[in-house]
Write a protein that holds these residues in place. Structure first.
Motif, PDB file in Angstrom:
ATOM      1  N   MET A   1       0.816  -1.214   0.011  1.00 30.24           N
ATOM      2  CA  MET A   1      -0.158  -0.077   0.048  1.00 30.24           C
ATOM      3  C   MET A   1       0.724   1.074   0.044  1.00 30.24           C
ATOM      4  N   ARG A   2       0.457   2.169  -0.951  1.00 29.76           N
ATOM      5  CA  ARG A   2       1.398   3.469  -0.774  1.00 29.76           C
ATOM      6  C   ARG A   2       0.589   4.509   0.035  1.00 29.76           C
ATOM      7  N   ILE A   3       1.331   4.979   1.057  1.00 27.73           N
ATOM      8  CA  ILE A   3       0.953   5.671   2.134  1.00 27.73           C
ATOM      9  C   ILE A   3       1.586   7.159   2.090  1.00 27.73           C
ATOM     10  N   GLY A   4       0.619   8.055   2.143  1.00 29.49           N
ATOM     11  CA  GLY A   4       1.043   9.598   2.001  1.00 29.49           C
ATOM     12  C   GLY A   4       1.263  10.002   3.597  1.00 29.49           C
ATOM     13  N   LEU A   5       1.865  11.177   3.390  1.00 29.26           N
ATOM     14  CA  LEU A   5       2.332  11.765   4.755  1.00 29.26           C
ATOM     15  C   LEU A   5       2.077  13.186   5.013  1.00 29.26           C
ATOM     16  N   VAL A   6       1.200  13.641   5.864  1.00 29.33           N
ATOM     17  CA  VAL A   6       0.920  15.174   5.959  1.00 29.33           C
ATOM     18  C   VAL A   6       1.637  15.625   7.249  1.00 29.33           C
ATOM     19  N   THR A   7       2.047  16.886   7.037  1.00 30.16           N
ATOM     20  CA  THR A   7       2.214  17.759   8.533  1.00 30.16           C
ATOM     21  C   THR A   7       1.936  18.952   8.558  1.00 30.16           C
ATOM     22  N   ASP A   8       1.990  19.462   9.570  1.00 28.75           N
ATOM     23  CA  ASP A   8       1.608  21.163   9.737  1.00 28.75           C
ATOM     24  C   ASP A   8       3.208  21.867   9.639  1.00 28.75           C
ATOM     25  N   SER A   9       3.111  23.280   9.483  1.00 29.47           N
ATOM     26  CA  SER A   9       4.414  23.872   9.107  1.00 29.47           C
ATOM     27  C   SER A   9       4.840  24.099  10.565  1.00 29.47           C
TER      28      SER A   9
ATOM     29  N   GLN B   1      -7.415  23.392   3.502  1.00 31.11           N
ATOM     30  CA  GLN B   1      -6.316  23.250   3.289  1.00 31.11           C
ATOM     31  C   GLN B   1      -5.896  21.845   3.543  1.00 31.11           C
ATOM     32  N   PHE B   2      -6.270  21.200   4.612  1.00 33.41           N
ATOM     33  CA  PHE B   2      -6.024  19.624   4.654  1.00 33.41           C
ATOM     34  C   PHE B   2      -6.746  19.079   3.316  1.00 33.41           C
ATOM     35  N   SER B   3      -7.877  19.260   3.265  1.00 34.36           N
ATOM     36  CA  SER B   3      -8.505  18.637   2.050  1.00 34.36           C
ATOM     37  C   SER B   3      -7.757  18.871   0.834  1.00 34.36           C
ATOM     38  N   ASP B   4      -7.211  19.809   0.503  1.00 33.98           N
ATOM     39  CA  ASP B   4      -6.525  20.099  -0.488  1.00 33.98           C
ATOM     40  C   ASP B   4      -5.067  19.024  -0.654  1.00 33.98           C
ATOM     41  N   ALA B   5      -4.413  18.995   0.503  1.00 34.01           N
ATOM     42  CA  ALA B   5      -3.338  18.323   0.527  1.00 34.01           C
ATOM     43  C   ALA B   5      -3.745  16.702   0.494  1.00 34.01           C
ATOM     44  N   TYR B   6      -4.933  16.149   1.014  1.00 32.63           N
ATOM     45  CA  TYR B   6      -5.285  14.777   0.723  1.00 32.63           C
ATOM     46  C   TYR B   6      -5.627  14.596  -0.685  1.00 32.63           C
ATOM     47  N   ALA B   7      -6.344  15.660  -1.335  1.00 30.19           N
ATOM     48  CA  ALA B   7      -6.658  15.326  -2.590  1.00 30.19           C
ATOM     49  C   ALA B   7      -5.419  15.065  -3.550  1.00 30.19           C
ATOM     50  N   ARG B   8      -4.466  16.110  -3.392  1.00 26.45           N
ATOM     51  CA  ARG B   8      -3.188  16.087  -4.129  1.00 26.45           C
ATOM     52  C   ARG B   8      -2.547  14.732  -4.062  1.00 26.45           C
ATOM     53  N   LEU B   9      -2.244  14.469  -2.771  1.00 29.80           N
ATOM     54  CA  LEU B   9      -1.569  12.895  -2.559  1.00 29.80           C
ATOM     55  C   LEU B   9      -2.327  11.859  -3.163  1.00 29.80           C
ATOM     56  N   HIS B  10      -3.913  11.985  -2.991  1.00 32.21           N
ATOM     57  CA  HIS B  10      -4.599  10.818  -3.603  1.00 32.21           C
ATOM     58  C   HIS B  10      -4.424  10.841  -5.035  1.00 32.21           C
ATOM     59  N   GLU B  11      -4.322  11.953  -5.778  1.00 32.56           N
ATOM     60  CA  GLU B  11      -4.339  11.993  -7.094  1.00 32.56           C
ATOM     61  C   GLU B  11      -2.888  11.187  -7.568  1.00 32.56           C
ATOM     62  N   ASP B  12      -1.699  11.646  -6.652  1.00 31.59           N
ATOM     63  CA  ASP B  12      -0.534  11.083  -7.204  1.00 31.59           C
ATOM     64  C   ASP B  12      -0.303   9.539  -6.814  1.00 31.59           C
ATOM     65  N   GLY B  13      -1.369   8.978  -6.310  1.00 31.90           N
ATOM     66  CA  GLY B  13      -1.261   7.691  -5.966  1.00 31.90           C
ATOM     67  C   GLY B  13      -1.345   7.123  -4.573  1.00 31.90           C
ATOM     68  N   ALA B  14      -1.617   7.871  -3.473  1.00 32.65           N
ATOM     69  CA  ALA B  14      -1.688   7.426  -2.136  1.00 32.65           C
ATOM     70  C   ALA B  14      -2.927   6.807  -2.085  1.00 32.65           C
ATOM     71  N   GLU B  15      -2.872   5.477  -1.270  1.00 34.49           N
ATOM     72  CA  GLU B  15      -4.086   4.644  -1.075  1.00 34.49           C
ATOM     73  C   GLU B  15      -4.531   4.780   0.299  1.00 34.49           C
ATOM     74  N   ALA B  16      -3.616   5.426   1.125  1.00 35.50           N
ATOM     75  CA  ALA B  16      -3.988   5.874   2.572  1.00 35.50           C
ATOM     76  C   ALA B  16      -3.013   6.976   2.930  1.00 35.50           C
ATOM     77  N   ILE B  17      -3.327   7.930   4.114  1.00 32.97           N
ATOM     78  CA  ILE B  17      -2.436   8.912   4.479  1.00 32.97           C
ATOM     79  C   ILE B  17      -2.286   8.841   5.825  1.00 32.97           C
ATOM     80  N   ILE B  18      -1.039   9.226   6.285  1.00 36.79           N
ATOM     81  CA  ILE B  18      -0.923   9.639   7.748  1.00 36.79           C
ATOM     82  C   ILE B  18      -0.652  10.984   7.833  1.00 36.79           C
ATOM     83  N   VAL B  19      -1.322  11.521   8.821  1.00 37.51           N
ATOM     84  CA  VAL B  19      -1.189  13.124   9.311  1.00 37.51           C
ATOM     85  C   VAL B  19      -0.680  13.188  10.749  1.00 37.51           C
ATOM     86  N   VAL B  20       0.346  13.864  10.681  1.00 36.61           N
ATOM     87  CA  VAL B  20       0.933  13.955  12.112  1.00 36.61           C
ATOM     88  C   VAL B  20       1.140  15.580  12.453  1.00 36.61           C
TER      89      VAL B  20
END
Length: 291
Positions: A1-9, A72-91
């Motif tokens: 599974m391809r997992i995306g990763l998101v964090t805040d600034s 802002q988070f929705s935009d990040a999730y959508a971008r990663l999903h479009e790039d192939g993420a099948e799940a996302i972890i946000v820290v």
């Protein structure tokens, strides 16, 4: 599974760190910025030089912050999903310090893929370290739930932060003072040494001079290293300050004293979001094991 990763600034990642995290996740990495307002003018976290922000605050210019939004988070999730993420972890940074974690959760509820949001209960260097834990789990092929649980456990057990603000005034104004509010009545007679406990600012010590505060930070950092590390663990110590200059006297003193104790320390500028709440003159140390 391809997992995306998101964090805040507020992790205040360097360009090299961002590149490394992007490479480790196959390009599935995103940073969602919070907003700092200086005299009513909005800037994304990181757009303004740390020294400039501190100068404005010292001059009495009103500085406030705004959390990252669900959009802002929705935009990040959508971008990663479009790039192939099948799940996302946000820290995210501590939910006790910002509503950013709640924004991430709200955005996740509308997603068609699994999005697991982890409250790091920390920020800055501690949050950056948590991302390394996430990457280690992704590389091991662990599932999202296991990785998220490991991150939460590691943040609680393997990272400690201690700092001394220039004053308690900015923390008081922003309402982020937590249990350290007990020090307010004595603020003129003491220099506070504070820490993060379960994501909340707490008092650790009160001393009479800035020099004693810095020595106390060093002592507490050494104590923290002994608490978080098994004999085989590698301990990482990071000095941080608001001004963004390693050659400031306080940051250099901390770094020098830590070297004398055998620690190899690195340096990270505090995010403008964090500085807006702790104020100019803030310096501190984060101690964590290397995942």
């Amino acid at each position: 599974m391809r997992i995306g990763l998101v964090t805040d600034s507020t992790a205040q990642l360097s360009a090299d760190e961002r590149e490394a995290l992007s490479e480790a996740t196959g390009g599935l990495f995103a940073v969602v910025p919070l907003t700092v307002l200086i005299g009513g003018v909005a800037f994304a976290d990181g757009e303004v030089d740390a020294g400039h922000l501190c100068a404005k605050m010292t001059d009495g210019v009103e500085v406030t912050t705004s959390m990252a939004t669900p959009a802002q988070f929705s935009d990040a999730y959508a971008r990663l999903h479009e790039d192939g993420a099948e799940a996302i972890i946000v820290v995210t940074m501590s939910a006790e310090l910002s509503g950013t974690r709640d924004s991430a959760v709200k955005a996740a509820e509308a997603e068609d893929i699994l999005v697991d949001v982890v409250d790091s209960r920390t920020t800055s260097a501690g949050l950056a370290g948590a991302l390394s834990v996430a990457v280690a789990g992704i590389r091991q092929g662990l599932d999202v739930e296991s990785i998220a649980g490991t991150i939460a456990d590691w943040c609680a057990a393997e990272t400690r932060s201690v700092f001394a603000p220039g004053s308690l005034e900015h923390l008081r104004r922003g309402g982020r003072i937590g249990a350290a509010s007990s020090l307010l009545g004595r603020a003129l007679q003491i220099v506070p040494v504070l820490g993060l406990s379960a994501g909340v600012v707490v008092p650790l010590a009160r001393v009479r001079t800035r020099t004693k505060a810095l020595e106390k930070i060093v002592a507490l950092a050494a104590q923290a290293a002994a608490e978080v590390a098994d004999p085989e663990d590698t301990v990482h110590v990071e000095v941080q300050n608001a001004e963004g200059e390693m050659d400031t006297a306080d940051a250099e003193l901390l770094s020098s004293r830590l070297r004398e104790l055998g620690f190899d320390s690195s340096f990270r500028t505090l995010s403008t979001i964090i500085t807006a709440h702790v104020g100019p003159g803030t310096v501190g140390v984060t101690v964590q094991t290397t995942p």
